[in-house]
Design an enzyme around this catalytic site. Sequence first.
Site, PDB file in Angstrom:
ATOM      1  N   LYS A  18       0.828  -1.213   0.000  1.00  0.00           N
ATOM      2  CA  LYS A  18       0.000   0.000   0.000  1.00  0.00           C
ATOM      3  C   LYS A  18       0.865   1.267   0.000  1.00  0.00           C
ATOM      4  O   LYS A  18       0.604   2.190  -0.752  1.00  0.00           O
ATOM      5  CB  LYS A  18      -0.911   0.058   1.248  1.00  0.00           C
ATOM      6  CG  LYS A  18      -1.900  -1.074   1.358  1.00  0.00           C
ATOM      7  CD  LYS A  18      -2.782  -0.920   2.593  1.00  0.00           C
ATOM      8  CE  LYS A  18      -2.026  -0.954   3.914  1.00  0.00           C
ATOM      9  NZ  LYS A  18      -1.496  -2.282   4.299  1.00  0.00           N
ATOM     10  N   ARG A  94      -9.558   1.325   8.553  1.00  0.00           N
ATOM     11  CA  ARG A  94      -9.129  -0.028   8.872  1.00  0.00           C
ATOM     12  C   ARG A  94     -10.181  -0.785   9.673  1.00  0.00           C
ATOM     13  O   ARG A  94      -9.980  -1.952   9.974  1.00  0.00           O
ATOM     14  CB  ARG A  94      -7.881   0.079   9.731  1.00  0.00           C
ATOM     15  CG  ARG A  94      -6.673  -0.648   9.183  1.00  0.00           C
ATOM     16  CD  ARG A  94      -5.555  -0.345  10.171  1.00  0.00           C
ATOM     17  NE  ARG A  94      -4.368  -1.071   9.928  1.00  0.00           N
ATOM     18  CZ  ARG A  94      -3.329  -0.616   9.264  1.00  0.00           C
ATOM     19  NH1 ARG A  94      -3.369   0.552   8.678  1.00  0.00           N
ATOM     20  NH2 ARG A  94      -2.239  -1.344   9.161  1.00  0.00           N
ATOM     21  N   ARG A 131      11.920  -6.086   4.827  1.00  0.00           N
ATOM     22  CA  ARG A 131      11.556  -4.671   4.629  1.00  0.00           C
ATOM     23  C   ARG A 131      12.349  -3.763   5.560  1.00  0.00           C
ATOM     24  O   ARG A 131      12.559  -4.068   6.735  1.00  0.00           O
ATOM     25  CB  ARG A 131      10.063  -4.508   4.892  1.00  0.00           C
ATOM     26  CG  ARG A 131       9.593  -3.070   4.860  1.00  0.00           C
ATOM     27  CD  ARG A 131       8.127  -2.987   4.614  1.00  0.00           C
ATOM     28  NE  ARG A 131       7.335  -3.224   5.801  1.00  0.00           N
ATOM     29  CZ  ARG A 131       6.005  -3.120   5.817  1.00  0.00           C
ATOM     30  NH1 ARG A 131       5.340  -2.826   4.715  1.00  0.00           N
ATOM     31  NH2 ARG A 131       5.336  -3.336   6.925  1.00  0.00           N
ATOM     32  N   ARG A 163      11.346  -1.605  10.885  1.00  0.00           N
ATOM     33  CA  ARG A 163      10.290  -1.076  11.747  1.00  0.00           C
ATOM     34  C   ARG A 163      10.166  -1.928  13.001  1.00  0.00           C
ATOM     35  O   ARG A 163      10.292  -3.145  12.939  1.00  0.00           O
ATOM     36  CB  ARG A 163       8.954  -1.091  10.995  1.00  0.00           C
ATOM     37  CG  ARG A 163       8.678   0.179  10.249  1.00  0.00           C
ATOM     38  CD  ARG A 163       7.513   0.076   9.303  1.00  0.00           C
ATOM     39  NE  ARG A 163       6.296  -0.500   9.876  1.00  0.00           N
ATOM     40  CZ  ARG A 163       5.144  -0.583   9.207  1.00  0.00           C
ATOM     41  NH1 ARG A 163       5.055  -0.106   7.972  1.00  0.00           N
ATOM     42  NH2 ARG A 163       4.087  -1.122   9.762  1.00  0.00           N
ATOM     43  N   ARG A 174      -0.616  -8.595  13.359  1.00  0.00           N
ATOM     44  CA  ARG A 174      -1.205  -7.624  12.415  1.00  0.00           C
ATOM     45  C   ARG A 174      -2.042  -8.333  11.351  1.00  0.00           C
ATOM     46  O   ARG A 174      -3.079  -7.826  10.919  1.00  0.00           O
ATOM     47  CB  ARG A 174      -0.110  -6.775  11.776  1.00  0.00           C
ATOM     48  CG  ARG A 174       0.327  -5.628  12.698  1.00  0.00           C
ATOM     49  CD  ARG A 174       1.746  -5.180  12.441  1.00  0.00           C
ATOM     50  NE  ARG A 174       1.945  -4.631  11.128  1.00  0.00           N
ATOM     51  CZ  ARG A 174       3.121  -4.651  10.475  1.00  0.00           C
ATOM     52  NH1 ARG A 174       4.184  -5.201  11.036  1.00  0.00           N
ATOM     53  NH2 ARG A 174       3.230  -4.115   9.287  1.00  0.00           N
TER      54      ARG A 174
HETATM   55  P1  ADP Z   1       0.901  -2.080   7.800  1.00  0.00           P
HETATM   56  O1  ADP Z   1      -0.190  -1.889   6.775  1.00  0.00           O
HETATM   57  O2  ADP Z   1       2.170  -2.617   7.221  1.00  0.00           O
HETATM   58  O3  ADP Z   1       0.441  -2.886   9.003  1.00  0.00           O
HETATM   59  P2  ADP Z   1       0.766   0.750   8.690  1.00  0.00           P
HETATM   60  O4  ADP Z   1       1.922   1.652   8.608  1.00  0.00           O
HETATM   61  O5  ADP Z   1      -0.421   1.054   7.839  1.00  0.00           O
HETATM   62  O6  ADP Z   1       1.357  -0.704   8.408  1.00  0.00           O
HETATM   63  O7  ADP Z   1       0.248   0.669  10.223  1.00  0.00           O
HETATM   64  C1  ADP Z   1       1.136   0.404  11.276  1.00  0.00           C
HETATM   65  C2  ADP Z   1       0.387   0.441  12.602  1.00  0.00           C
HETATM   66  O8  ADP Z   1      -0.178   1.744  12.825  1.00  0.00           O
HETATM   67  C3  ADP Z   1      -0.792  -0.517  12.727  1.00  0.00           C
HETATM   68  O9  ADP Z   1      -0.390  -1.831  13.110  1.00  0.00           O
HETATM   69  C4  ADP Z   1      -1.628   0.185  13.816  1.00  0.00           C
HETATM   70  O10 ADP Z   1      -1.071  -0.025  15.109  1.00  0.00           O
HETATM   71  C5  ADP Z   1      -1.439   1.660  13.480  1.00  0.00           C
HETATM   72  N1  ADP Z   1      -2.475   2.168  12.559  1.00  0.00           N
HETATM   73  C6  ADP Z   1      -2.255   2.744  11.339  1.00  0.00           C
HETATM   74  N2  ADP Z   1      -3.416   3.113  10.769  1.00  0.00           N
HETATM   75  C7  ADP Z   1      -4.403   2.749  11.631  1.00  0.00           C
HETATM   76  C8  ADP Z   1      -5.826   2.838  11.600  1.00  0.00           C
HETATM   77  N3  ADP Z   1      -6.475   3.380  10.554  1.00  0.00           N
HETATM   78  N4  ADP Z   1      -6.513   2.337  12.661  1.00  0.00           N
HETATM   79  C9  ADP Z   1      -5.895   1.806  13.730  1.00  0.00           C
HETATM   80  N5  ADP Z   1      -4.551   1.683  13.809  1.00  0.00           N
HETATM   81  C10 ADP Z   1      -3.806   2.141  12.781  1.00  0.00           C
END
Ligand code: ADP
Length: 224
Positions: A18, A94, A131, A163, A174
């Site tokens: 993404k 999400r 990554r 990360r 996740r």
């Molecule tokens: P990935 O898609 O690789 O899991 P992201 O960078 O999108 O990584 O998200 C990393 C973390 O940030 C998530 O595991 C969560 O803890 C938090 N997060 C990001 N966006 C949201 C969201 N819309 N709702 C709840 N938590 C979020």
Amino acid sequence: MNGSGVRLVLLGKPGAGKGTQAALLSAHYGVEHLSTGDVFRAAVAQGTPTGLEVKAYLDTGELVPDEIVIRVVDEHFAAGGPLEDGFILDGFPRTLVQAEELEQVLVDHPLDLVLNIEVPTEHVLDRIAGRRACVNCGATYHLTKRPHVDWTCDVCGGDVVQRDDDTADAVAHRLEVYAAQTVPIIDFYEKLGKLASVDGVGDGSEVQERLVKEIDGRFHPGRT
Ligand code: ADP
């Protein structure tokens, strides 16, 4: 930004690409890229009050509570965020609550398309294991696709590291959270007639071409 004005959401498992695709599409269509994950990681790095609130959720791969996420996104759009100019949302919404809230915020500026990037779990596990990401701007790299100079970001010169939530345990969690909380919103957007699913296996430019084809088939700049 003087771009196409397209309004998009990208969905997909952790590691589906993404962030990579949002950056490519943001350049292609001239609209901003908003990643809630990047916003939260920056808040943690800077030690802001929001960063202190969300750190434990990020570290364990748990979702940040809806009210915090919605507050951050509302603040972004309220502060002259790009409702008119267009945007690409990556990592938001999400949960169903977030998707419903977004429909309210965008009542006068509806989404053009929600792109679901599909990648089998074994692929995303491989991708995430290798990554690496810039602590400063979030640009992503891989053990097989490194920055030009050591582990210094090509885009902004920041440090490129693994990360904290790319550990095996946090990734497994996740993926469970994605299946339980985020998969239902695929159906939500399908029912609204806004969903397009795209095969996310292949190199970044191949996947980008597939996404652009879907977007250009559905979105016509200059709409009122
Ligand atoms: P990935 O898609 O690789 O899991 P992201 O960078 O999108 O990584 O998200 C990393 C973390 O940030 C998530 O595991 C969560 O803890 C938090 N997060 C990001 N966006 C949201 C969201 N819309 N709702 C709840 N938590 C979020």
